[in-house]
Design an enzyme around this catalytic site. Structure first.
Site, PDB file in Angstrom:
ATOM      1  N   ARG A  94       0.880  -1.183   0.000  1.00 36.98           N
ATOM      2  CA  ARG A  94       0.000   0.000   0.000  1.00 36.98           C
ATOM      3  C   ARG A  94       0.906   1.218   0.000  1.00 36.98           C
ATOM      4  O   ARG A  94       1.584   1.501   0.997  1.00 36.98           O
ATOM      5  CB  ARG A  94      -0.911  -0.004   1.231  1.00 36.98           C
ATOM      6  CG  ARG A  94      -1.600   1.332   1.455  1.00 36.98           C
ATOM      7  CD  ARG A  94      -2.700   1.303   2.466  1.00 36.98           C
ATOM      8  NE  ARG A  94      -3.856   0.596   1.957  1.00 36.98           N
ATOM      9  CZ  ARG A  94      -5.075   0.666   2.489  1.00 36.98           C
ATOM     10  NH1 ARG A  94      -5.298   1.418   3.555  1.00 36.98           N
ATOM     11  NH2 ARG A  94      -6.071  -0.009   1.966  1.00 36.98           N
TER      12      ARG A  94
ATOM     13  N   HIS B  15      -7.223   0.347  -6.404  1.00 32.50           N
ATOM     14  CA  HIS B  15      -7.423  -0.503  -5.224  1.00 32.50           C
ATOM     15  C   HIS B  15      -8.052  -1.829  -5.676  1.00 32.50           C
ATOM     16  O   HIS B  15      -9.210  -2.123  -5.382  1.00 32.50           O
ATOM     17  CB  HIS B  15      -8.304   0.214  -4.212  1.00 32.50           C
ATOM     18  CG  HIS B  15      -8.236  -0.355  -2.822  1.00 32.50           C
ATOM     19  ND1 HIS B  15      -7.392  -1.398  -2.464  1.00 32.50           N
ATOM     20  CD2 HIS B  15      -8.902  -0.019  -1.679  1.00 32.50           C
ATOM     21  CE1 HIS B  15      -7.546  -1.669  -1.175  1.00 32.50           C
ATOM     22  NE2 HIS B  15      -8.454  -0.856  -0.676  1.00 32.50           N
TER      23      HIS B  15
ATOM     24  N   GLN C 167      -9.883  -4.228  -3.201  1.00 33.62           N
ATOM     25  CA  GLN C 167     -11.230  -3.788  -2.838  1.00 33.62           C
ATOM     26  C   GLN C 167     -12.225  -4.218  -3.914  1.00 33.62           C
ATOM     27  O   GLN C 167     -13.322  -4.710  -3.610  1.00 33.62           O
ATOM     28  CB  GLN C 167     -11.251  -2.261  -2.674  1.00 33.62           C
ATOM     29  CG  GLN C 167     -12.592  -1.720  -2.229  1.00 33.62           C
ATOM     30  CD  GLN C 167     -12.962  -2.169  -0.824  1.00 33.62           C
ATOM     31  OE1 GLN C 167     -12.176  -2.053   0.098  1.00 33.62           O
ATOM     32  NE2 GLN C 167     -14.160  -2.706  -0.657  1.00 33.62           N
TER      33      GLN C 167
ATOM     34  N   ASP D 204     -17.360   6.390  -1.604  1.00 33.21           N
ATOM     35  CA  ASP D 204     -16.061   6.350  -0.925  1.00 33.21           C
ATOM     36  C   ASP D 204     -15.844   7.743  -0.329  1.00 33.21           C
ATOM     37  O   ASP D 204     -16.551   8.692  -0.689  1.00 33.21           O
ATOM     38  CB  ASP D 204     -14.977   5.998  -1.970  1.00 33.21           C
ATOM     39  CG  ASP D 204     -13.566   5.918  -1.392  1.00 33.21           C
ATOM     40  OD1 ASP D 204     -13.417   5.827  -0.155  1.00 33.21           O
ATOM     41  OD2 ASP D 204     -12.602   5.950  -2.192  1.00 33.21           O
TER      42      ASP D 204
ATOM     43  N   CYS E 195     -16.437   1.274   0.670  1.00 34.72           N
ATOM     44  CA  CYS E 195     -15.223   0.482   0.916  1.00 34.72           C
ATOM     45  C   CYS E 195     -14.738   0.610   2.350  1.00 34.72           C
ATOM     46  O   CYS E 195     -14.044  -0.282   2.839  1.00 34.72           O
ATOM     47  CB  CYS E 195     -14.126   0.916  -0.056  1.00 34.72           C
ATOM     48  SG  CYS E 195     -13.790   2.694   0.022  1.00 34.72           S
TER      49      CYS E 195
ATOM     50  N   ARG F  30     -13.264  -8.816   1.897  1.00 32.48           N
ATOM     51  CA  ARG F  30     -11.851  -8.507   1.612  1.00 32.48           C
ATOM     52  C   ARG F  30     -10.997  -9.745   1.913  1.00 32.48           C
ATOM     53  O   ARG F  30     -10.135 -10.124   1.147  1.00 32.48           O
ATOM     54  CB  ARG F  30     -11.383  -7.326   2.481  1.00 32.48           C
ATOM     55  CG  ARG F  30     -11.952  -5.971   2.089  1.00 32.48           C
ATOM     56  CD  ARG F  30     -11.490  -5.533   0.713  1.00 32.48           C
ATOM     57  NE  ARG F  30     -10.034  -5.550   0.596  1.00 32.48           N
ATOM     58  CZ  ARG F  30      -9.228  -4.558   1.005  1.00 32.48           C
ATOM     59  NH1 ARG F  30      -9.739  -3.450   1.487  1.00 32.48           N
ATOM     60  NH2 ARG F  30      -7.911  -4.653   0.857  1.00 32.48           N
TER      61      ARG F  30
HETATM   62  N1   CP Z   1     -11.129  -0.412   2.340  1.00 35.36           N
HETATM   63  C1   CP Z   1      -9.867  -0.438   2.789  1.00 35.36           C
HETATM   64  O1   CP Z   1      -8.892  -0.657   2.059  1.00 35.36           O
HETATM   65  O2   CP Z   1      -9.761  -0.213   4.134  1.00 35.36           O
HETATM   66  P1   CP Z   1      -8.433   0.039   4.950  1.00 35.36           P
HETATM   67  O3   CP Z   1      -7.893   1.391   4.560  1.00 35.36           O
HETATM   68  O4   CP Z   1      -8.867  -0.013   6.391  1.00 35.36           O
HETATM   69  O5   CP Z   1      -7.433  -1.036   4.631  1.00 35.36           O
HETATM   70  N1  NVA Z   2     -10.127   6.624  -1.418  1.00 31.93           N
HETATM   71  C1  NVA Z   2      -9.759   6.172  -0.096  1.00 31.93           C
HETATM   72  C2  NVA Z   2      -9.918   4.691   0.031  1.00 31.93           C
HETATM   73  C3  NVA Z   2      -9.587   4.114   1.368  1.00 31.93           C
HETATM   74  C4  NVA Z   2      -9.713   2.614   1.403  1.00 31.93           C
HETATM   75  C5  NVA Z   2      -8.331   6.588   0.196  1.00 31.93           C
HETATM   76  O1  NVA Z   2      -7.491   6.481  -0.701  1.00 31.93           O
HETATM   77  O2  NVA Z   2      -8.058   7.016   1.317  1.00 31.93           O
END
Ligand code: CP
Ligand code: NVA
Length: 297
Positions: A103, A130, A133, A219, A255, A283
């Protein structure tokens, strides 16, 4: 093989990953799994430049359930971000682990990780995508409604939306994306989606998008790393908030994490229409399916 975005998989492969996920989920539920440890002695390295609840816990728990092990590599745990280049991290970590999940902020970094790693690299979210997701979202939609369903995306057209646009194209979902002007899906992503047979309707009108949809998805407006743009984004997204009244009896997807009072109200998220906890659970099942499927390639 890597999962930098959903369309690294062919459509057949995507369905195979979802099938594997569903099998593992059913086996866990009824205790019928013929092999509880398909990833025995295997290790997943998890690189995190940003915070996470679901991605971290679902991957780590998933690896444990598959008989393997996961190592959390946070921003202060490794040399990445403190002078060691991405390509060196990729090659060194590949000598120890069987999979890398990352990430990161810059999408180019996960592309570089995948280029230099000698084990599969899984994108656990970048500023642009993502895919994990999306796998969970597609599993949730398949379980509950099937793919002959119309979905309205209402909100920011960035990472989660962009991977979902690709996943929708690959599964034949009827998708409308409603964003404020200037926050639409990247043209390159739209081109890829169209190349996969998708034809998402693009609009700046959330009301029209919701009216025609079976399911509504949103989101956060302020993504991780965009905290300085907060006030501007709150202004620009005015009129896009999902309330219980607005979504009516349509199922609500998110999400998570949710910013209650911004993109969604508490009453919408706490209503019986919200299927966000199933998405969160999925997930883990989707990623277990992905890891086992990758191990079989
Ligand atoms: N939806 C998602 O990726 O959540 P987190 O940021 O908690 O991993
Ligand atoms: N769009 C959000 C998604 C989090 C899972 C972000 O990037 O923070």
């Amino acid at each position: 093989m890597d999962l930098v975005d959903v369309d690294d998989l062919t459509t057949d492969e995507l369905h195979a990953v979802l099938d594997r996920a569903a099998e593992l989920k059913a086996a866990q539920r009824d205790g019928t799994s013929p092999d509880h440890s398909p990833l025995a002695d295997q290790t997943l390295g998890m690189i995190f430049e940003k915070p996470s609840t679901r991605t971290r816990v679902s991957f780590e728990t998933g690896m444990t359930q598959l008989g393997g092990h996961a190592i959390f590599l946070g921003p202060d745990d490794i040399h990445l971000g403190h002078g060691e280049p991405v390509k060196d991290t990729a090659r060194a970590v590949s000598r120890y682990v069987d999979f890398i999940m990352a990430r990161v902020f810059d999408h180019a970094d996960v592309v570089e990780l995948a280029e230099y790693a000698t084990v599969p690299v899984i994108n656990g979210l970048t500023d642009d995508a993502h895919p994990c997701q999306t796998l969970a979202d597609l599993l949730t939609i398949r379980e509950r409604f099937g793919f002959d369903t119309s979905v309205a995306w209402v909100g920011d057209g960035n990472n989660v939306c962009q991977s979902f646009v690709l996943g929708a194209a690959m599964t034949g979902l009827d998708l409308t994306v409603a964003t404020p002007e200037g926050y639409g899906v990247d043209e390159g992503v739209l081109k890829r989606a169209r190349g996969l047979g998708g034809d998402p309707t693009l609009t700046n009108d959330p009301e029209a998008a919701i009216a025609d949809a079976d399911v509504v998805y949103t989101d956060v407006w302020v993504s991780m790393g965009q905290e300085d743009e907060r006030q501007q984004k709150l202004n620009d997204f005015e009129g896009f908030q999902l309330t219980a009244d607005r979504i009516g009896d349509r199922p609500l997807m998110h999400c998570l994490p949710a910013h209650r009072g911004e993109e969604v109200t508490d009453d919408a998220l706490e209503s019986e229409n919200a299927i966000v906890w199933d998405q969160a659970e999925n997930r883990m099942h989707a990623q277990k399916g992905l890891l086992v499927w990758l191990s079989e390639q």
